[in-house]
Write an enzyme that holds these catalytic residues in place. Structure first.
Site, mmCIF file in Angstrom:
data_model
loop_
_atom_site.group_PDB
_atom_site.id
_atom_site.type_symbol
_atom_site.label_atom_id
_atom_site.label_comp_id
_atom_site.label_asym_id
_atom_site.label_seq_id
_atom_site.Cartn_x
_atom_site.Cartn_y
_atom_site.Cartn_z
ATOM 1 N N ARG A 213 0.833 -1.214 0.000
ATOM 2 C CA ARG A 213 0.000 0.000 0.000
ATOM 3 C C ARG A 213 0.866 1.262 0.000
ATOM 4 O O ARG A 213 0.526 2.272 -0.633
ATOM 5 C CB ARG A 213 -0.921 -0.008 1.229
ATOM 6 C CG ARG A 213 -1.910 1.151 1.311
ATOM 7 C CD ARG A 213 -2.900 0.898 2.430
ATOM 8 N NE ARG A 213 -3.930 1.925 2.496
ATOM 9 C CZ ARG A 213 -3.957 2.910 3.387
ATOM 10 N NH1 ARG A 213 -2.998 2.999 4.309
ATOM 11 N NH2 ARG A 213 -4.937 3.795 3.388
ATOM 12 N N HIS A 217 0.449 4.216 -2.634
ATOM 13 C CA HIS A 217 0.114 5.580 -2.236
ATOM 14 C C HIS A 217 1.217 6.564 -2.628
ATOM 15 O O HIS A 217 0.945 7.753 -2.811
ATOM 16 C CB HIS A 217 -0.153 5.648 -0.731
ATOM 17 C CG HIS A 217 -1.535 5.227 -0.364
ATOM 18 N ND1 HIS A 217 -2.262 5.820 0.649
ATOM 19 C CD2 HIS A 217 -2.356 4.272 -0.887
ATOM 20 C CE1 HIS A 217 -3.455 5.246 0.731
ATOM 21 N NE2 HIS A 217 -3.527 4.301 -0.181
ATOM 22 N N ASP A 218 2.442 6.085 -2.760
ATOM 23 C CA ASP A 218 3.507 6.956 -3.249
ATOM 24 C C ASP A 218 3.335 7.235 -4.739
ATOM 25 O O ASP A 218 3.356 8.388 -5.171
ATOM 26 C CB ASP A 218 4.877 6.313 -2.998
ATOM 27 C CG ASP A 218 6.002 7.174 -3.550
ATOM 28 O OD1 ASP A 218 6.004 8.393 -3.266
ATOM 29 O OD2 ASP A 218 6.879 6.655 -4.263
ATOM 30 N N GLY A 223 3.817 10.688 -8.849
ATOM 31 C CA GLY A 223 4.609 9.607 -9.417
ATOM 32 C C GLY A 223 5.415 8.885 -8.360
ATOM 33 O O GLY A 223 5.402 9.237 -7.171
ATOM 34 N N ASP A 225 8.132 8.612 -6.515
ATOM 35 C CA ASP A 225 9.278 9.459 -6.184
ATOM 36 C C ASP A 225 9.576 9.538 -4.698
ATOM 37 O O ASP A 225 10.365 10.375 -4.254
ATOM 38 C CB ASP A 225 9.046 10.874 -6.728
ATOM 39 C CG ASP A 225 7.807 11.542 -6.115
ATOM 40 O OD1 ASP A 225 7.116 10.893 -5.290
ATOM 41 O OD2 ASP A 225 7.536 12.705 -6.468
ATOM 42 N N SER A 227 7.843 10.708 -2.421
ATOM 43 C CA SER A 227 7.337 11.929 -1.775
ATOM 44 C C SER A 227 6.542 11.601 -0.521
ATOM 45 O O SER A 227 6.504 12.393 0.425
ATOM 46 C CB SER A 227 6.478 12.743 -2.748
ATOM 47 O OG SER A 227 5.356 12.000 -3.200
ATOM 48 N N ASN A 245 -3.795 8.715 4.329
ATOM 49 C CA ASN A 245 -2.610 8.121 4.965
ATOM 50 C C ASN A 245 -2.619 8.232 6.482
ATOM 51 O O ASN A 245 -2.069 7.368 7.176
ATOM 52 C CB ASN A 245 -1.342 8.799 4.435
ATOM 53 C CG ASN A 245 -1.152 8.608 2.945
ATOM 54 O OD1 ASN A 245 -1.426 7.547 2.410
ATOM 55 N ND2 ASN A 245 -0.688 9.649 2.268
ATOM 56 N N PRO A 314 -7.474 6.821 -4.544
ATOM 57 C CA PRO A 314 -8.837 6.280 -4.499
ATOM 58 C C PRO A 314 -9.294 6.075 -3.061
ATOM 59 O O PRO A 314 -8.490 5.775 -2.177
ATOM 60 C CB PRO A 314 -8.714 4.947 -5.240
ATOM 61 C CG PRO A 314 -7.263 4.598 -5.187
ATOM 62 C CD PRO A 314 -6.521 5.891 -5.161
ATOM 63 N N HIS A 344 -6.224 -6.276 -1.674
ATOM 64 C CA HIS A 344 -7.087 -6.306 -0.497
ATOM 65 C C HIS A 344 -7.406 -7.731 -0.043
ATOM 66 O O HIS A 344 -8.251 -7.918 0.828
ATOM 67 C CB HIS A 344 -8.385 -5.539 -0.759
ATOM 68 C CG HIS A 344 -8.227 -4.060 -0.682
ATOM 69 N ND1 HIS A 344 -9.274 -3.171 -0.801
ATOM 70 C CD2 HIS A 344 -7.115 -3.287 -0.492
ATOM 71 C CE1 HIS A 344 -8.815 -1.934 -0.697
ATOM 72 N NE2 HIS A 344 -7.517 -1.976 -0.503
#
Length: 470
Positions: A213, A217-218, A223, A225, A227, A245, A314, A344
């Site tokens: 996950r 989520h990154d 993109g 990266d 972050s 998050n 999402p 999931h």
């Protein structure tokens, strides 16, 4: 601050003069005043959508210019690039020059949606693309120009012609990603990451779901990266505190552990973005899921986007059309979306995320399943109580998730909508019947997800600590 240099103005103007030659439509019918009577607010409506998008993320300006460019070079300026995959259309979105890198589809759809409220059936998507490219240029200090209007939208797309764009397309040089990227500079990199992941998953099987996950989520925000890993600072609003998050994203420490070990043997070599990608693959295999070859060479961002983390990821209550469009905006197909949802089959969800569903008495949920889930999730309080997403094989990444959906036993609303009489039913049925098909498609989708807008070459940095800029 992102800007376009004076030396670039001539090149941009020349590119757009070429775009005027590329259209297969009758240019004599194009006019800058085309909508003056039928939709006088058209240009302002488009400009507003573009301005909002670029204010959230300056990089989106480049993406919108590129979207118009990639549209015009295939079949002419006809919005064929915007068509989604159907039984009769092979979408241009999945062609190599666009897959995982073309962005901004949602911005065009937003503008179109607003136009349909005031001028239904008047303004073409092709014209929205053309105006959005001009506005994007102007918003980041580039030139403006008068856009000729009156294009109409195609009813077809063609994936074959897109291969002519391969030499032109990549503003993120994907050719620099390679599974052998660290073979000489850090030959023990993959083993080091695998050791950290194996130790974490052996302590807690659920951590496998969390690491997968984390990569997901990154990649969906700016993109792939890393972050997501940046901590809050006076100049950075961390993605960690964004609603999707906050209190649920886990595994940051595992990535930092792997990075710490890598810095001992290969200082300044392996990016945090690549650690996330490799950790997700290793996590999958450790809980019985598929493996795949991870392409490497990503670099780390120096920025994060809390705003995009709240808009682009999402959600557990999303309807099917929003899930499909959200993944399409990242260059991923509907089939990719369903396959990736199969993650999931492991992990857990908090009570407040599925409470409404299990107390809804709806026809889309099995009554016995709902009753069982209510035991650990009362109608009030205990929001953080955890429940496995898959009751049958909660610690195994397998196709049982899709079997659950067939029985109306999807825990989250966004799970069950995949099997609700819509366009994804057939894919769910296929995966529920074929573990091999699911495993193969999940691996392929993870590779494509890992290709979403990586920073390569001289872009970005290699962080020393994943939570901070050097």
């Amino acid at each position: 601050m992102m800007s376009i240099s004076n030396k670039s103005f001539a090149a941009i103007a020349a590119m757009f003069s070429l775009l005027l030659l590329s259209s297969m439509q009758c240019h004599a019918q194009l006019s800058s005043t085309f909508y003056d009577r039928t939709c006088p607010n058209a240009l302002n409506t488009i400009r507003k959508s573009v301005r909002q998008a670029v204010s959230r993320e300056r990089r989106m300006a480049a993406s919108l210019i590129r979207l118009h460019f990639h549209d015009c070079f295939v079949q002419g300026c006809d919005a064929s690039i915007l068509l989604d995959e159907t039984p009769t259309i092979v979408s241009e979105k999945t062609a190599l020059p666009n897959l995982g890198s073309a962005r901004g589809y949602g911005i065009i759809e937003d503008a179109k949606r607003e136009l349909e409220k005031t001028c239904p059936g008047i303004v073409s998507c092709a014209d929205v693309l053309a105006v959005a490219a001009r506005d994007a240029s102007a918003l980041v200090g580039g030139p403006s120009w008068t856009v000729k209007l009156g294009r109409r939208d195609s009813t077809t797309a063609t994936i074959a012609a897109l291969f002519s764009l391969l030499l032109l397309s990549s503003m993120q040089c994907h050719a620099q990603l390679s599974s052998t990227f660290y073979d000489r500079t850090c030959p023990t990199a993959l083993n080091t990451i695998r050791t950290s992941v194996r130790q974490a998953v052996s302590r807690e099987r659920r951590m496998a779901a969390s690491l997968i996950r984390l990569h997901f989520h990154d990649c969906f925000v700016q993109g792939c990266d890393a972050s997501l890993l940046l901590d809050e600072t006076p100049t950075i609003v961390s993605e960690k505190t964004a609603l999707p998050n906050l209190g649920s994203a886990r595994g940051y420490g595992i990535i930092e552990d792997a990075k710490r070990e890598l810095e001992k043997t290969c200082p300044g070599i392996v990016s945090c973005a690549d650690i996330l990608a490799v950790a997700a693959r290793d996590a999958s295999t450790l809980v019985g899921g598929p493996s795949w070859t991870v392409k490497l060479g990503r670099r780390d961002s120096t920025t994060a986007s809390h705003t995009l983390a709240e808009t682009d990821l999402p959600g557990p209550f999303d309807p099917l059309d929003r899930l499909i469009s959200g993944f399409a905006n990242k260059g991923l197909s509907t089939r990719d979306m369903v396959a990736l949802s199969g993650a999931h089959s492991i992990g857990q969800a908090q009570c407040f995320l599925f409470r409404d569903r299990i107390y809804s008495n709806g026809t889309d949920i099995d009554t016995g399943f709902a009753s069982t889930r209510r035991r650990q999730c009362p109608q009030e309080d205990q929001n953080g109580n955890l429940a496995p997403l898959d009751l049958v094989t909660p610690n195994q990444l397998d196709n049982n998730y899709f079997k659950n959906l067939r029985q109306r036993k999807g825990l989250l609303q966004s799970d069950q909508v995949l099997m609700s009489g819509g366009s994804t039913d057939d894919i769910v049925l296929e995966y529920s019947n074929s573990p091999r098909a699911f495993a193969s498609d999940f691996a392929a989708a993870m590779i494509r997800m890992g290709d979403i807008s990586p920073l390569t070459g001289q872009n970005g940095i290699i962080r020393t600590v994943c939570g901070a800029i050097n």
